[in-house]
Design an enzyme around this catalytic site. Sequence first.
Site, PDB file in Angstrom:
ATOM      1  N   ASP A 469       1.847  68.410  42.642  1.00  0.00           N
ATOM      2  CA  ASP A 469       2.873  69.038  43.470  1.00  0.00           C
ATOM      3  C   ASP A 469       3.021  68.196  44.735  1.00  0.00           C
ATOM      4  O   ASP A 469       2.175  67.341  45.018  1.00  0.00           O
ATOM      5  CB  ASP A 469       2.414  70.471  43.790  1.00  0.00           C
ATOM      6  CG  ASP A 469       3.404  71.214  44.671  1.00  0.00           C
ATOM      7  OD1 ASP A 469       4.613  71.038  44.475  1.00  0.00           O
ATOM      8  OD2 ASP A 469       2.959  71.963  45.556  1.00  0.00           O
ATOM      9  N   THR A 471       4.542  69.560  48.219  1.00  0.00           N
ATOM     10  CA  THR A 471       4.342  70.323  49.448  1.00  0.00           C
ATOM     11  C   THR A 471       2.965  70.971  49.463  1.00  0.00           C
ATOM     12  O   THR A 471       2.633  71.754  48.585  1.00  0.00           O
ATOM     13  CB  THR A 471       5.424  71.410  49.566  1.00  0.00           C
ATOM     14  OG1 THR A 471       6.702  70.812  49.367  1.00  0.00           O
ATOM     15  CG2 THR A 471       5.388  72.069  50.927  1.00  0.00           C
ATOM     16  N   GLU A 592      14.249  71.446  59.912  1.00  0.00           N
ATOM     17  CA  GLU A 592      15.060  72.055  60.969  1.00  0.00           C
ATOM     18  C   GLU A 592      14.164  72.627  62.073  1.00  0.00           C
ATOM     19  O   GLU A 592      14.479  72.515  63.252  1.00  0.00           O
ATOM     20  CB  GLU A 592      15.942  73.150  60.372  1.00  0.00           C
ATOM     21  CG  GLU A 592      17.004  72.622  59.415  1.00  0.00           C
ATOM     22  CD  GLU A 592      18.213  73.532  59.354  1.00  0.00           C
ATOM     23  OE1 GLU A 592      18.017  74.744  59.198  1.00  0.00           O
ATOM     24  OE2 GLU A 592      19.342  73.029  59.493  1.00  0.00           O
ATOM     25  N   LYS A 639      24.618  67.943  50.405  1.00  0.00           N
ATOM     26  CA  LYS A 639      23.587  67.181  51.135  1.00  0.00           C
ATOM     27  C   LYS A 639      23.874  67.107  52.636  1.00  0.00           C
ATOM     28  O   LYS A 639      23.500  66.154  53.301  1.00  0.00           O
ATOM     29  CB  LYS A 639      23.450  65.765  50.566  1.00  0.00           C
ATOM     30  CG  LYS A 639      22.963  65.720  49.123  1.00  0.00           C
ATOM     31  CD  LYS A 639      22.765  64.296  48.654  1.00  0.00           C
ATOM     32  CE  LYS A 639      22.210  64.228  47.267  1.00  0.00           C
ATOM     33  NZ  LYS A 639      23.060  64.837  46.236  1.00  0.00           N
ATOM     34  N   LYS A 855       7.797  72.712  35.214  1.00  0.00           N
ATOM     35  CA  LYS A 855       6.576  71.936  35.472  1.00  0.00           C
ATOM     36  C   LYS A 855       5.624  72.043  34.286  1.00  0.00           C
ATOM     37  O   LYS A 855       5.080  71.047  33.814  1.00  0.00           O
ATOM     38  CB  LYS A 855       5.876  72.435  36.744  1.00  0.00           C
ATOM     39  CG  LYS A 855       6.616  72.124  38.037  1.00  0.00           C
ATOM     40  CD  LYS A 855       5.803  72.611  39.230  1.00  0.00           C
ATOM     41  CE  LYS A 855       6.481  72.274  40.558  1.00  0.00           C
ATOM     42  NZ  LYS A 855       5.661  72.666  41.717  1.00  0.00           N
TER      43      LYS A 855
END
Length: 1137
Positions: A469, A471, A592, A639, A855
């Site tokens: 993975d 993150t 952000e 995007k 996955k």
Amino acid sequence: MADQLPLNPVRSAAAAAGASRKRAAYYSAAGPGPGPDRHSRYQLEDESAHLDEMPLMMSEEGFENDESDYHTLPRARITHRKRGIEWFVCGGWKFLCTSCCDWLINICQRKKELKARTVWLGCPEKCEEKHPRNSIKNQKYNVFTFLPGVLYEQFKFFLNLYFLIVSCSQFIPALKIGYLYTYWAPLGFVLAVTIMREAVDEFRRFQRDKEVNSQLYSKLTVRGKVQVKSSDIQVGDLIIVEKNQRIPSDMVFLRTSEKAGSCFIRTDQLDGETDWKLKVAVSCTQRLPSLGDLFSINAYVYAQKPQLDIHSFEGTFTREDSDPPVHESLGIENTLWASTVVASGTVIGVVIYTGKETRSVMNTSNPKNKVGLLDLELNQLTKALFLALVALSVVMVTIQGFVGPWYRNLFRFLLLFSYIIPISLRVNLDMGKAAYGWMIMKDGNIPGTVVRTSTIPEELGRLAYLLTDKTGTLTQNEMIFKRLHLGTVSYGTDTMDEIQSHIINSYSQVHSQASGNNTSLIPPRKTQSSTPKVRKSVTSRVHEAVKAIALCHNVTPVYESRAGSGGDSECTEADRDFGDESRTYQASSPDEVALVQWTQSAGLTLVSRDLTSMQLRTPGGQLLTYCVLQTFPFTSESKRMGIIVKDESTAEITFYLKGADAVMAPIVQYNDWLEEECGNMAREGLRTLVVARKCLTEEQYQDFESRYNQAKLSLHDRALKVAAVVESLEREMELLGLTGVEDQLQADVRPTLEMLRNAGIKIWMLTGDKLETATCIAKSSHLVSRTQGLHVFSPVASRGEAHLELNALRRRQDSALVISGDSLEVCLRYYELELLELVRQCPAVVCCRCSPTQKARVVRLLQQHTGRRTCAVGDGGNDVSMIQAADCGIGIEGKEGKQASLAADFSITQFKHIGRLLMVHGRNSYKRSAALGQFVLHRGLIISTMQAVFSSVFYFASVPLYQGFLMVGYATIYTMFPVFSLVLDQDVQPEMAMLYPELYKDLTKGRALSFKTFLTWVLISVYQGGVLMFGALLLFEAEFVHVVLISFTALVLTELLMVALAVRTWHWLMALAELLSLGCYVASLALLNEYFDVAFITTGAFLWKVSAVTVVSCLPLYVLKYLKRKLSPPSYSKLSS
């Protein structure tokens, strides 16, 4: 377009001609009919055949079976169909059996068809169909299936089944060879340990399930709130979920205590993302004066059938008792999925899916019982040994001449030679696995590591693919603002204080101007376009860029409620504490949050935000209020993210836009620096965002708003029309700056990935994150090395597009592949084999936007098509399916909870620990188990050889050579400790294994345990068994007891010397085990007068005869080992020396 490409057809001319003849024959056989129709149909098939002739299909058969004419009209086949007995004999019986079995399985495991549903608020009794219970069940067995299930898992292996049959045969008097305990004690011990271990694991799973299912929730009824268990919640119930409480089932969000009508939820256990998601309540129910009014209205929710996709939902909310009836469309923002956690306020929802139909359960695969490759290989070897055993027994009976009850003699020989497959093999291997697990957990270099599946430690030494993975596994999911570039000036971490001074200066100037004349700022803005462009000062450019970053986002500041306050929903704005300590920022993207936190450090702070406005605080403490007119959220297609705001003090309307450099470059005004700087930042591993703006007049905005609202109401092609209206604004925008944000990698990720790559392990990254983010991390973590190219697989939606993209991929040599989950799905549907063949050649693969089930599917496809061992690494609930599907699952305890860690076979605390876990512990576990397994087989083979020689000499009598305790003692106290001490052996020092990961490549070839090494041990066993038996027969004096004594003593000494020969690195416990076993045997000689002549033991003749036989059996092997070390040393011995 496809047929214009210069592609080489796979089919030969003959094959193509054959296919066309087959079509022509079919059409002529179809009888008369309208010619044009037939011709047009033939044309259509011919066009689709263009794809078939592209160089993707490895075999013609794949497309031959897929041609539509073979499916639609079966008349051409009818003439060839076999009938009656001929059909039954030629495979029809197999077809019937298969069909009957499939029918029975379908009857037993019939799944209920999932349907869309109408759910009335607070009225579960109105549900038309029965829905599953809302209980979580992770147990493998129940009370009735536990014992049969565990026994089946044990006896499905040939090794265990063989032991069971041999042990049961001893109940038949005619076949009895020795004492019952010599057979049943080891088998009973193995089964007892296995059943106890499974029972403990099952009980722990039961306790965890019970804890989750017993959690209490408030259910809203006509009589008020009642407490209800999670497992008793039904579809249609109105459930109240408090802050920091887990959502028990899939719900539609009706109401919240937050005045804004929205709340945040944490979804880390569902999709692996730690960022909070904003959810919006249904406006019709949010506007109701009180909670009780939910029962006074007549309303229902229409929900689509349960689906796997956690990112989409379609439904409607209808209130029938109003005039006219209220209809609201429901989307993903109105849902609260099970296993997520409420992060702000209190929410009320109506349950739409429960139990097995919830998104989280549908995305979780059932755990499989994992079996190591070494165990499977040993299982194959035992089958080979069994065939040898049968052959040897048949030879004995044949030489006997099939006299008397020969079949009974055959069975007795089978039992006499049954030690060829020793039952102690399972005992030793299981104890060895437990020892490896203990060593891993006690390793001080990888603290906190837990072995949860003790049956597969050898798998760590056989891995070919590592699927990880992103993150929280490769990255810490902590974004840090690193760079701001304005074209002519660039600011890094060491010059951020300059930006702060520019902001302070700009706002002090603005404040002084505003105090002199409040409207003086407006006229220059209006005349700006007509006057020639004047070069702006650095201060004004920095100010505009920082302000754009502070305004263009979807971030919401969240304040912790004060101690003693009545509740955050009741706090007024005046009472709210705007202190920096109590404020946290929440958004759907950590990028952000990092940008807004940076603007706060620069002096411009976001202090409040709701659906229609936001407030910024200047360095001087002044509050600037902006009205949010429109927001255009980020999507994977666009995007980019945009916002139109109106400054309430000056009435200026500004359109801000930020996005990826690829899409922003054509939108902004011409410049000569953007592309170069984006490349520079990407090489540093930074995630880049281009920021731009456009000032709008009131008239321009009004015109845009009317067109935008009209597009939003259109029924056909709504998304396209809305995008077209927004794009009309995105022209000739003013470029303000370029930002660079770093997603901090976990400690030592780069050297760990480098080590794994050098070890020959291919690394794939499977992430639910965006393509740009995944690509950036793949580069910064050196998953993709600097010398490799990067091929981004374009989005595909059809077979033709997939075909062209796969051909493009084939032309890219030595390039890492980046592919999205949607494109992967399309390619797997049409070109599974071809895609797998191509991606196997890629040095690295990145799959982005992957769902949990995708996955797991990728893992299973790799296992099926490559036959190599896979390892999955993850840290969130969304990685559980992948971890459970892999041959070896590793979970990391991280910010996303312990769900992945608990489901994994091995749990670690940091990604860098994988290096030592594989290079050191994986190597040692595999090498030691291979040596231990073969040595135990050697121990059984040598005694079986002696038995064969003995029976041959004594007229092929089926009489045991050693009886009773001698056989038990041989397998236990006399040889067990030295043989088992091989679990302490190591061929390479841990430091050397970490320094030279290339040594790991040899392990994946499986050379430590193969038919070649096995045959070597068979030859050694036959030689030594023959020498020991013939030597004892030559040297014995008149009495048979002397044969037993000389041969058995020489056998025990040979085993001890062979262990010493096999050891590569001595440990003090090994020497102790050797001495202890020898001491036990010498001490027991005096007690075994039932089997031995004690008087003969004390004579010199006994000593020299035993010594002579032992030397002849062992010395040649020591000489051969020395010569092999000198002439052909293994790779690791060169490093050790």
